[in-house]
Scaffold this motif. Structure first.
Motif, PDB file in Angstrom:
ATOM      1  N   ALA A 147     -28.283  91.778  84.756  1.00 12.76           N
ATOM      2  CA  ALA A 147     -27.208  91.877  83.743  1.00 12.76           C
ATOM      3  C   ALA A 147     -26.661  90.507  83.434  1.00 12.76           C
ATOM      4  CB  ALA A 147     -26.410  92.818  84.085  1.00 12.76           C
ATOM      5  N   GLY A 148     -26.702  90.008  82.112  1.00 17.79           N
ATOM      6  CA  GLY A 148     -26.015  88.881  81.939  1.00 17.79           C
ATOM      7  C   GLY A 148     -26.853  87.743  81.875  1.00 17.79           C
ATOM      8  N   ALA A 149     -28.215  87.843  82.437  1.00 19.91           N
ATOM      9  CA  ALA A 149     -29.194  86.818  82.421  1.00 19.91           C
ATOM     10  C   ALA A 149     -29.583  86.370  81.054  1.00 19.91           C
ATOM     11  CB  ALA A 149     -30.346  87.090  83.164  1.00 19.91           C
ATOM     12  N   ALA A 150     -29.653  84.902  80.745  1.00 25.74           N
ATOM     13  CA  ALA A 150     -29.868  84.558  79.528  1.00 25.74           C
ATOM     14  C   ALA A 150     -30.789  83.112  79.475  1.00 25.74           C
ATOM     15  CB  ALA A 150     -28.716  84.182  78.699  1.00 25.74           C
ATOM     16  N   ILE A 151     -31.383  82.921  78.788  1.00 27.60           N
ATOM     17  CA  ILE A 151     -32.195  81.831  78.570  1.00 27.60           C
ATOM     18  C   ILE A 151     -32.078  81.215  77.253  1.00 27.60           C
ATOM     19  CG2 ILE A 151     -34.599  80.904  78.610  1.00 27.60           C
ATOM     20  CD1 ILE A 151     -35.278  83.320  80.165  1.00 27.60           C
ATOM     21  N   VAL A 152     -31.802  79.548  77.062  1.00 32.52           N
ATOM     22  CA  VAL A 152     -31.967  78.955  75.762  1.00 32.52           C
ATOM     23  C   VAL A 152     -33.167  77.995  75.826  1.00 32.52           C
ATOM     24  CG1 VAL A 152     -30.605  77.526  74.235  1.00 32.52           C
ATOM     25  CG2 VAL A 152     -29.377  79.383  75.495  1.00 32.52           C
ATOM     26  N   ASN A 153     -33.820  78.112  74.824  1.00 32.40           N
ATOM     27  CA  ASN A 153     -34.980  76.993  74.957  1.00 32.40           C
ATOM     28  C   ASN A 153     -34.685  75.796  73.820  1.00 32.40           C
ATOM     29  OD1 ASN A 153     -36.416  78.438  76.623  1.00 32.40           O
ATOM     30  ND2 ASN A 153     -37.028  79.848  74.881  1.00 32.40           N
ATOM     31  N   MET A 154     -35.077  74.607  74.225  1.00 26.87           N
ATOM     32  CA  MET A 154     -34.835  73.771  72.826  1.00 26.87           C
ATOM     33  C   MET A 154     -35.839  73.415  71.886  1.00 26.87           C
ATOM     34  SD  MET A 154     -33.204  71.328  71.768  1.00 26.87           S
ATOM     35  CE  MET A 154     -31.629  70.673  72.977  1.00 26.87           C
ATOM     36  N   ALA A 155     -35.657  73.878  70.694  1.00 25.53           N
ATOM     37  CA  ALA A 155     -36.667  73.596  69.526  1.00 25.53           C
ATOM     38  C   ALA A 155     -35.639  72.413  68.890  1.00 25.53           C
ATOM     39  CB  ALA A 155     -36.564  74.918  68.576  1.00 25.53           C
ATOM     40  N   SER A 156     -36.026  72.521  67.545  1.00 22.01           N
ATOM     41  CA  SER A 156     -35.554  71.135  66.897  1.00 22.01           C
ATOM     42  C   SER A 156     -35.532  71.507  65.412  1.00 22.01           C
ATOM     43  CB  SER A 156     -36.197  70.006  67.345  1.00 22.01           C
ATOM     44  OG  SER A 156     -36.403  68.868  66.337  1.00 22.01           O
ATOM     45  N   ILE A 157     -35.076  70.658  64.295  1.00 21.04           N
ATOM     46  CA  ILE A 157     -35.212  70.793  63.234  1.00 21.04           C
ATOM     47  C   ILE A 157     -36.682  70.592  62.813  1.00 21.04           C
ATOM     48  CG2 ILE A 157     -32.887  70.230  62.219  1.00 21.04           C
ATOM     49  CD1 ILE A 157     -33.739  67.445  61.737  1.00 21.04           C
ATOM     50  N   SER A 158     -37.429  70.041  63.696  1.00 16.63           N
ATOM     51  CA  SER A 158     -38.708  69.470  63.483  1.00 16.63           C
ATOM     52  C   SER A 158     -39.768  70.753  63.494  1.00 16.63           C
ATOM     53  CB  SER A 158     -39.128  68.625  64.669  1.00 16.63           C
ATOM     54  OG  SER A 158     -38.466  67.233  64.361  1.00 16.63           O
ATOM     55  N   ALA A 159     -39.128  72.070  64.325  1.00 17.25           N
ATOM     56  CA  ALA A 159     -39.800  73.086  64.282  1.00 17.25           C
ATOM     57  C   ALA A 159     -39.874  73.762  63.056  1.00 17.25           C
ATOM     58  CB  ALA A 159     -39.177  74.007  65.430  1.00 17.25           C
ATOM     59  N   HIS A 160     -39.014  73.367  61.931  1.00 18.09           N
ATOM     60  CA  HIS A 160     -39.144  74.119  60.799  1.00 18.09           C
ATOM     61  C   HIS A 160     -39.430  73.340  59.680  1.00 18.09           C
ATOM     62  CE1 HIS A 160     -35.943  77.177  62.728  1.00 18.09           C
ATOM     63  NE2 HIS A 160     -35.584  76.033  63.404  1.00 18.09           N
ATOM     64  N   ILE A 161     -39.677  72.310  59.695  1.00 18.40           N
ATOM     65  CA  ILE A 161     -40.224  71.316  58.581  1.00 18.40           C
ATOM     66  C   ILE A 161     -41.407  70.461  59.082  1.00 18.40           C
ATOM     67  CG2 ILE A 161     -37.808  70.982  57.754  1.00 18.40           C
ATOM     68  CD1 ILE A 161     -37.539  68.048  59.312  1.00 18.40           C
ATOM     69  N   ALA A 162     -42.060  69.771  57.910  1.00 17.04           N
ATOM     70  CA  ALA A 162     -43.129  68.741  57.919  1.00 17.04           C
ATOM     71  C   ALA A 162     -42.505  67.671  58.012  1.00 17.04           C
ATOM     72  CB  ALA A 162     -43.780  68.823  56.854  1.00 17.04           C
ATOM     73  N   GLN A 163     -42.766  66.580  58.981  1.00 15.82           N
ATOM     74  CA  GLN A 163     -42.410  65.038  59.181  1.00 15.82           C
ATOM     75  C   GLN A 163     -43.674  64.354  59.255  1.00 15.82           C
ATOM     76  OE1 GLN A 163     -39.736  66.470  62.128  1.00 15.82           O
ATOM     77  NE2 GLN A 163     -38.204  64.907  61.184  1.00 15.82           N
ATOM     78  N   SER A 164     -43.716  63.199  58.367  1.00 14.47           N
ATOM     79  CA  SER A 164     -44.783  62.392  58.571  1.00 14.47           C
ATOM     80  C   SER A 164     -44.953  61.706  59.795  1.00 14.47           C
ATOM     81  CB  SER A 164     -44.741  61.278  57.477  1.00 14.47           C
ATOM     82  OG  SER A 164     -45.757  60.193  57.452  1.00 14.47           O
ATOM     83  N   ASP A 262     -33.023  81.796  66.528  1.00 17.49           N
ATOM     84  CA  ASP A 262     -33.027  80.195  66.864  1.00 17.49           C
ATOM     85  C   ASP A 262     -31.480  79.894  65.883  1.00 17.49           C
ATOM     86  OD1 ASP A 262     -34.001  77.534  67.279  1.00 17.49           O
ATOM     87  OD2 ASP A 262     -33.753  77.381  65.107  1.00 17.49           O
ATOM     88  N   LEU A 263     -30.853  79.063  66.628  1.00 11.48           N
ATOM     89  CA  LEU A 263     -29.551  78.675  65.987  1.00 11.48           C
ATOM     90  C   LEU A 263     -29.647  77.237  65.649  1.00 11.48           C
ATOM     91  CD1 LEU A 263     -26.680  78.753  65.448  1.00 11.48           C
ATOM     92  CD2 LEU A 263     -25.991  78.267  67.743  1.00 11.48           C
ATOM     93  N   PRO A 264     -29.735  76.928  64.198  1.00 13.43           N
ATOM     94  CA  PRO A 264     -29.720  75.239  63.912  1.00 13.43           C
ATOM     95  C   PRO A 264     -28.561  74.707  64.241  1.00 13.43           C
ATOM     96  CG  PRO A 264     -30.623  76.895  62.156  1.00 13.43           C
ATOM     97  CD  PRO A 264     -30.058  77.680  63.261  1.00 13.43           C
ATOM     98  N   VAL A 265     -28.634  73.713  64.750  1.00 13.66           N
ATOM     99  CA  VAL A 265     -27.290  72.958  65.120  1.00 13.66           C
ATOM    100  C   VAL A 265     -27.703  71.563  64.508  1.00 13.66           C
ATOM    101  CG1 VAL A 265     -25.782  72.139  66.987  1.00 13.66           C
ATOM    102  CG2 VAL A 265     -27.142  74.216  67.438  1.00 13.66           C
TER     103      VAL A 265
END
Ligand SMILES: NC(=O)c1ccc[n+]([C@@H]2O[C@H](COP(=O)([O-])OP(=O)(O)OC[C@H]3O[C@@H](n4cnc5c(N)ncnc54)[C@H](O)[C@@H]3O)[C@@H](O)[C@H]2O)c1
Length: 272
Positions: A147-164, A262-265
């Motif tokens: 109970a109460g166990a939780a995981i946070v993974n590191m994404a990025s704004i790069s997960a949401h957009i195209a970047q050259s 996902d939480l954008p920061v």
């Protein structure tokens, strides 16, 4: 006379629910990961850092211990199954089993369609295979009442957009979002929550070096430039502590009904 405990203190402890727990942070020796470790220590957690850099890991852990925090180091690569297993087996005696996990280690490979199979391996193995191995071991080591166990993974704004020139990196970070949703579904029956965060540019040592050496910019000049700090609504980069705080929130009981998302920061980057 010392500080007297008041109702507010109890409420605070009760609501956040992090004090006294054991957290595992991959990539915790430097950058955002080091800020996460510091934040979780301040919340009263014991923290096991799994990082492939012995040099940075040892020096960071020495520093935290000198400040009275309970931090242990496992030197290893998240893609090495044996190293991951050994890290969890090495949780110091007397610590509770880990019930908090922050997956930050990633493959920093920035290539386009010219990426070789080796590039793809270096980009995706830490970001996805490592994420999966560490999460699997964490789940296997959970106490029966998780109970109460939780995981946070590191994404990025790069997960949401195209970047050259970011095809390899952004593909990995996009996969973190899919991994997070599926892991949240798989682990929900045990009450384990899984979320990710998507930061914008964070002013850490790497970014400082890149802006200085490749672009000849200090922080203030880079933040004022429309194509750098100016592309964020808040017109600046984040400090690592500003990523650590929402990660601590997502791990805490205050986020008890948040999972699979996902939480954008990102200083408003994805809003426009
Ligand atoms: N810095 C940014 O602007 C930014 C923005 C969005 C997302 N992120 C993400 O945040 C995370 C941390 O980034 P950072 O900029 O703080 O990086 P950093 O380079 O400052 O720190 C990364 C740490 O992870 C460790 N590490 C790397 N690969 C590993 C592996 N395979 N096994 C074990 N340890 C490993 C390194 O030794 C290092 O200590 C990454 O997932 C990155 O993609 C960073």
């Amino acid at each position: 006379m010392g500080h007297r405990k008041g109702a507010g203190d109890d409420m605070n402890t009760l609501e956040r629910g992090l004090a006294g727990r054991t957290a595992v942070v991959t990539g915790g020796a430097q950058g955002i990961g080091a800020a996460v470790v510091a934040r979780l220590c301040a919340e009263g957690c014991r923290v096991l850092v799994l990082d492939k850099s012995a040099e940075h890991g040892r020096s960071a852990v020495k520093d935290w211990r000198e400040h009275g925090h309970e931090v242990a180091l496992a030197v290893g690569d998240v893609v090495d199954e044996d190293a991951v297993r050994a890290a969890f087996a090495g949780v110091p005696a007397g610590w509770p089993a880990p019930t908090l996990l922050v997956n930050l280690a990633a493959g920093f490979v920035f290539k386009g369609l010219d990426a070789t199979p080796q590039d793809w391996q270096a980009a995706l193995a830490p970001t996805i295979v490592g994420l999966s191995l560490v999460t699997r071991e964490f789940v296997a080591a959970l106490p029966p009442d998780a109970a109460g166990a939780a995981i946070v993974n590191m994404a990025s704004i790069s997960a949401h957009i195209a970047q050259s020139g970011y095809l390899t990196y952004n593909t990995g970070k996009s996969a973190v979002l899919g991994f997070t949703r599926c892991a949240a579904q798989e682990l929900a029956p045990r009450g384990v929550r899984v979320n990710s965060v998507s930061p914008g540019t964070v002013w850490n040592a790497n970014n400082e070096r890149y802006h200085r050496e490749a672009l000849g910019l200090d922080r203030a000049t880079a933040e004022a430039a429309p194509e750098h700090g100016g592309k964020f609504l808040l017109r600046r980069f984040a400090d690592p502590e500003e990523i650590a705080a929402p990660i601590a929130f997502l791990l805490s009981a205050e986020a008890g009904f948040i999972t699979g998302t996902d939480l954008p920061v990102d200083g408003g980057y994805l809003a426009v």
